[in-house]
Design an enzyme around this catalytic site. Structure first.
Site, PDB file in Angstrom:
ATOM      1  N   CYS A 100       0.831  -1.205   0.000  1.00 47.60           N
ATOM      2  CA  CYS A 100       0.000   0.000   0.000  1.00 47.60           C
ATOM      3  C   CYS A 100       0.870   1.261   0.000  1.00 47.60           C
ATOM      4  O   CYS A 100       1.743   1.427   0.855  1.00 47.60           O
ATOM      5  CB  CYS A 100      -0.923   0.008   1.212  1.00 47.60           C
ATOM      6  SG  CYS A 100      -2.058   1.411   1.204  1.00 47.60           S
ATOM      7  N   LYS A 139       0.848  -9.520  -0.539  1.00 45.24           N
ATOM      8  CA  LYS A 139       0.681  -8.623  -1.677  1.00 45.24           C
ATOM      9  C   LYS A 139       1.837  -7.636  -1.652  1.00 45.24           C
ATOM     10  O   LYS A 139       2.066  -6.953  -0.649  1.00 45.24           O
ATOM     11  CB  LYS A 139      -0.657  -7.885  -1.569  1.00 45.24           C
ATOM     12  CG  LYS A 139      -0.946  -6.878  -2.689  1.00 45.24           C
ATOM     13  CD  LYS A 139      -1.416  -7.543  -3.953  1.00 45.24           C
ATOM     14  CE  LYS A 139      -1.719  -6.523  -5.054  1.00 45.24           C
ATOM     15  NZ  LYS A 139      -2.918  -5.719  -4.807  1.00 45.24           N
ATOM     16  N   GLY A 201      -2.220  -4.933 -12.173  1.00 47.10           N
ATOM     17  CA  GLY A 201      -1.686  -3.668 -12.677  1.00 47.10           C
ATOM     18  C   GLY A 201      -2.011  -3.474 -14.148  1.00 47.10           C
ATOM     19  O   GLY A 201      -1.514  -4.223 -14.985  1.00 47.10           O
ATOM     20  N   GLY A 224      -8.523  -5.312 -10.366  1.00 49.04           N
ATOM     21  CA  GLY A 224      -8.893  -4.301  -9.390  1.00 49.04           C
ATOM     22  C   GLY A 224      -9.837  -3.281  -9.975  1.00 49.04           C
ATOM     23  O   GLY A 224     -11.022  -3.539 -10.152  1.00 49.04           O
ATOM     24  N   ARG A 225      -9.304  -2.110 -10.302  1.00 43.50           N
ATOM     25  CA  ARG A 225     -10.161  -1.014 -10.759  1.00 43.50           C
ATOM     26  C   ARG A 225     -10.927  -1.349 -12.037  1.00 43.50           C
ATOM     27  O   ARG A 225     -11.972  -0.742 -12.308  1.00 43.50           O
ATOM     28  CB  ARG A 225      -9.312   0.248 -10.941  1.00 43.50           C
ATOM     29  CG  ARG A 225      -8.851   0.849  -9.611  1.00 43.50           C
ATOM     30  CD  ARG A 225      -7.925   2.041  -9.808  1.00 43.50           C
ATOM     31  NE  ARG A 225      -6.639   1.652 -10.380  1.00 43.50           N
ATOM     32  CZ  ARG A 225      -5.726   2.502 -10.807  1.00 43.50           C
ATOM     33  NH1 ARG A 225      -5.970   3.803 -10.763  1.00 43.50           N
ATOM     34  NH2 ARG A 225      -4.578   2.068 -11.290  1.00 43.50           N
TER      35      ARG A 225
END
Length: 318
Positions: A100, A139, A201, A224-225
């Site tokens: 993060c 992660k 990614g 993810g997004r």
């Protein structure tokens, strides 16, 4: 793919995302085909002292199937105690966040800050592995910055400490989410260890996921997004991997039905007050495809209850 004793049905998984991967969101992504889902990051110190808000973030049910609860922290003993709590909550996998890039975590020496100290990560992984009976994963990112790639070293140390899998975000901590990912680092980590390697990614479409798997040799891809407002990406990507046609894109009405399912789930999960605060952000990811997105965005900020939101959906998603 297997992560310890946990069988993962296929390579298309959900990446953890802060403020997004709550219980209703994970259920929805599982419904659309994600093989593995993960909570958002939760502070280990809060979990270890059984803070009520932290425990709510860890709410899960068996309907999610293969799932991981994710922790962040820097102290091995605290991470170990928090991991025991996560196991008690029913998660079959515990994931440790060493990637993060949020500044407040970095200032505490947590998250991505630890990528500058691979032995520290190995010590944390070893402490957590000793504390629980379920598989432990981690992660990570490529490294602290573009000139310092530590991911292969971190992965080897974690594997030696007992980690069952590693997930690599193909950007550095310094990059955060800006700039293109370098998928080659995922391939280098895959070559460095024997445990399963997943990666993420820059995966925004089914074709991206397929290309990622081919170019990196990874065992899995974490979306993810790319799934925000678009849970269909899991179903479409799985079809591509099987050599099938992804199928027609969802209709407006179908988008509206799925959005309502998610929003109703969030209202049940958080209660009306929090559900309303989250409403605009949650729904605008789905509404970005609408011809009059600006009109919807203005209107959703005026919604005061769930019946009002249902009426707005009938007007806009048809």
């Amino acid at each position: 793919m297997r992560i310890g004793p946990v069988s993962i049905a296929h390579a298309i998984t959900l990446a953890p995302m802060e403020e997004h991967t709550n219980h209703p969101f994970r259920l929805l992504m599982k419904q659309f085909g994600a093989s593995l889902v993960c909570t958002e990051r939760v502070d280990a110190a809060d979990v270890a002292r059984r803070d009520r808000r932290a425990l709510r973030l860890l709410h899960n049910t068996s309907a999610e199937g293969a799932r991981a609860g994710q922790l962040s922290g820097a102290e091995p003993a605290v991470m170990a105690e928090a991991a025991r709590v996560v196991e008690e909550c029913g998660f079959p996998i515990i994931d440790l966040n060493f990637e993060c890039p949020i500044r407040r975590l970095m200032n505490r020496g947590e998250g991505g800050a630890l990528l500058a100290d691979p032995p520290a990560i190995a010590r944390i992984v070893a402490a957590v592995v000793r504390a629980v009976s379920v598989p432990v994963t981690l992660k990570i990112r490529s490294g602290p910055h573009g000139e310092q790639e530590t991911a292969p070293q971190v992965a080897r140390g974690a594997e030696a400490a007992g980690a069952a899998a590693v997930d690599v975000h193909a950007r550095s901590v310094a990059q955060a989410y800006v700039g293109g990912p370098d998928w080659r680092v995922v391939a280098r980590v895959k070559q460095a260890v024997q445990i399963p390697v997943l990666g993420s990614g820059g995966v925004r479409a089914p074709a991206d996921a397929l290309r990622f798997l081919k170019e990196t040799g990874a065992d899995g891809v974490a979306i993810g997004r790319g799934c925000l407002g678009n849970p269909w990406i899991f179903r479409q990507t799985k079809a591509l991997c099987l050599g099938l046609t992804p199928g027609a894109p969802p209709t407006w009405a179908e988008r509206g039905r799925v959005l309502l399912q998610l929003v109703e789930g969030e209202f049940r999960h958080y209660g009306t007050a929090v559900g309303l605060r989250r409403l605009a952000r949650t729904s605008c990811y789905f509404a970005k495809f609408l011809p009059d997105f600006a009109g919807f965005r203005a209107a959703v900020h005026q919604v005061r209850d769930l019946p009002g939101f249902r009426r707005l959906l009938k007007e806009c998603f048809r």
